[in-house]
Design a protein around this motif. Structure first.
Motif, mmCIF file in Angstrom:
data_model
loop_
_atom_site.group_PDB
_atom_site.id
_atom_site.type_symbol
_atom_site.label_atom_id
_atom_site.label_comp_id
_atom_site.label_asym_id
_atom_site.label_seq_id
_atom_site.Cartn_x
_atom_site.Cartn_y
_atom_site.Cartn_z
ATOM 1 N N PRO A 1 0.819 -1.215 0.000
ATOM 2 C CA PRO A 1 0.000 0.000 0.000
ATOM 3 C C PRO A 1 0.854 1.266 0.000
ATOM 4 C CG PRO A 1 0.140 -0.883 2.211
ATOM 5 C CD PRO A 1 0.834 -1.876 1.318
ATOM 6 N N PRO A 2 0.289 2.392 -0.399
ATOM 7 C CA PRO A 2 1.032 3.659 -0.352
ATOM 8 C C PRO A 2 1.497 4.006 1.063
ATOM 9 C CG PRO A 2 -0.936 3.899 -1.696
ATOM 10 C CD PRO A 2 -1.042 2.559 -1.032
ATOM 11 N N PHE A 3 0.645 3.746 2.051
ATOM 12 C CA PHE A 3 1.034 3.965 3.447
ATOM 13 C C PHE A 3 1.151 2.619 4.153
ATOM 14 C CE2 PHE A 3 -0.167 4.215 7.948
ATOM 15 C CZ PHE A 3 0.844 5.049 8.416
ATOM 16 N N LYS A 4 2.286 2.407 4.851
ATOM 17 C CA LYS A 4 2.516 1.162 5.578
ATOM 18 C C LYS A 4 2.277 1.359 7.071
ATOM 19 C CE LYS A 4 6.080 -0.675 2.468
ATOM 20 N NZ LYS A 4 7.481 -1.175 2.413
ATOM 21 N N HIS B 1 -5.842 6.387 7.374
ATOM 22 C CA HIS B 1 -6.963 5.892 6.574
ATOM 23 C C HIS B 1 -7.778 4.858 7.363
ATOM 24 C CE1 HIS B 1 -4.830 7.913 3.349
ATOM 25 N NE2 HIS B 1 -3.770 7.171 3.616
ATOM 26 N N ASN C 1 -6.730 2.645 1.666
ATOM 27 C CA ASN C 1 -5.343 2.178 1.696
ATOM 28 C C ASN C 1 -5.360 0.666 1.968
ATOM 29 O OD1 ASN C 1 -2.373 2.868 1.834
ATOM 30 N ND2 ASN C 1 -2.599 2.020 3.895
ATOM 31 N N HIS D 1 -4.717 -3.219 2.464
ATOM 32 C CA HIS D 1 -3.484 -3.959 2.724
ATOM 33 C C HIS D 1 -3.794 -5.240 3.487
ATOM 34 C CE1 HIS D 1 -4.056 -1.031 6.055
ATOM 35 N NE2 HIS D 1 -3.786 -2.083 6.803
#
Length: 255
Positions: free
Chosen positions: A75-78, A102, A227, A229
């Motif tokens: 994902p763009p943000f971890k 998110h 987001n 994941h």
């Protein structure tokens, strides 16, 4: 030279060249699965107060594990996800801390689709003799649980009813419902106590004590957020996100 003879010779040349090419290729290294992770679970010196406080004294000296292996697209943000665990004669205790973005949590009914929300999950096999059978306990950021006892992934399972689920004491740091989605940074925690007596209604349980091992995995997901994941503690070797693969569970070692 006749056309037929020419074609036969040409085909023989191509076949010889093809075989030579195959044998000239260097061998590809064999893919090896990652070694199963282990987690030493210490005994609680006293019953744990369930209040979702990651920083309270009872957890201070307990080692945490990191849930950081991704399945599917990165994902763009971890999120940063940690978990701790303890036990006593009557219970197992688990706490998660998630540094996240998110975050949305909509489901409020037992055994609803909590994994679509920001969600932490603990899959565990309490019968050491049958490690392929397990409970999947999934709790969203609002503290709503789903729990099944699974004898065959996706096909053989029993949903626990409300009277059993209510025996699991759960605390959460965020409100029961998070909507709209929190787009910025937020840290949230989930803590719970699972009575062994409740598990024994559905499965044989190898009672935790020093030297006993269970198979288990810890997960984080938010499959329907902006987001999405799927994250695991113990590595799962599968091309698509799938948490229901007990052959990849790690090992809990009770101390």
């Amino acid at each position: 030279m006749s056309l037929l003879k020419y074609l036969n010779l040409h085909m023989a040349f191509l076949l010889t060249a093809s075989v030579a090419s195959v044998f000239a290729q260097p061998e590809k290294p064999l893919q090896t699965a990652e070694k199963a992770l282990t987690f030493e679970v210490v005994r609680a010196k006293q019953p744990v107060k369930i209040d979702a406080d990651w920083n309270k004294a009872v957890w201070k000296k307990t080692r945490s594990i990191s849930i950081e292996k991704y399945m599917g697209a990165i994902p763009p943000f971890k999120p940063t996800v940690e978990a701790k665990m303890m036990y006593d004669d009557a219970n197992v205790y688990v706490i998660f801390r998630v540094k996240d973005k998110h975050v949305r949590s909509l489901v409020q009914e037992y055994n609803g689709n909590v994994s679509g929300d920001a969600c932490v999950e603990f899959f565990f096999s309490p019968d050491s003799a049958l490690p392929e059978r397990y409970f999947n306990l999934e709790v969203n950021a609002g503290g709503t649980p789903l729990i099944f006892y699974v004898t065959e992934p996706w096909t053989g399972f029993q949903k626990l009813e409300a009277e059993d689920i209510r025996q699991i004491e759960i605390a959460h740091s965020l409100p029961d419902r998070v909507d709209p989605e929190i787009s910025g940074h937020v840290t949230w925690t989930i803590e719970y106590r699972v009575p062994l007596s409740m598990l024994k209604k559905f499965s044989n349980v190898t009672d935790p004590k020093p030297g006993v091992t269970w198979k288990a995995n810890f997960y984080k997901t938010a499959s329907q957020s902006t987001n999405p994941h799927w994250i695991t503690w113990s590595y799962v070797d599968n091309p698509k996100p799938n948490f229901h693969l007990p052959q990849f569970f790690g090992i809990l070692i009770f101390k």
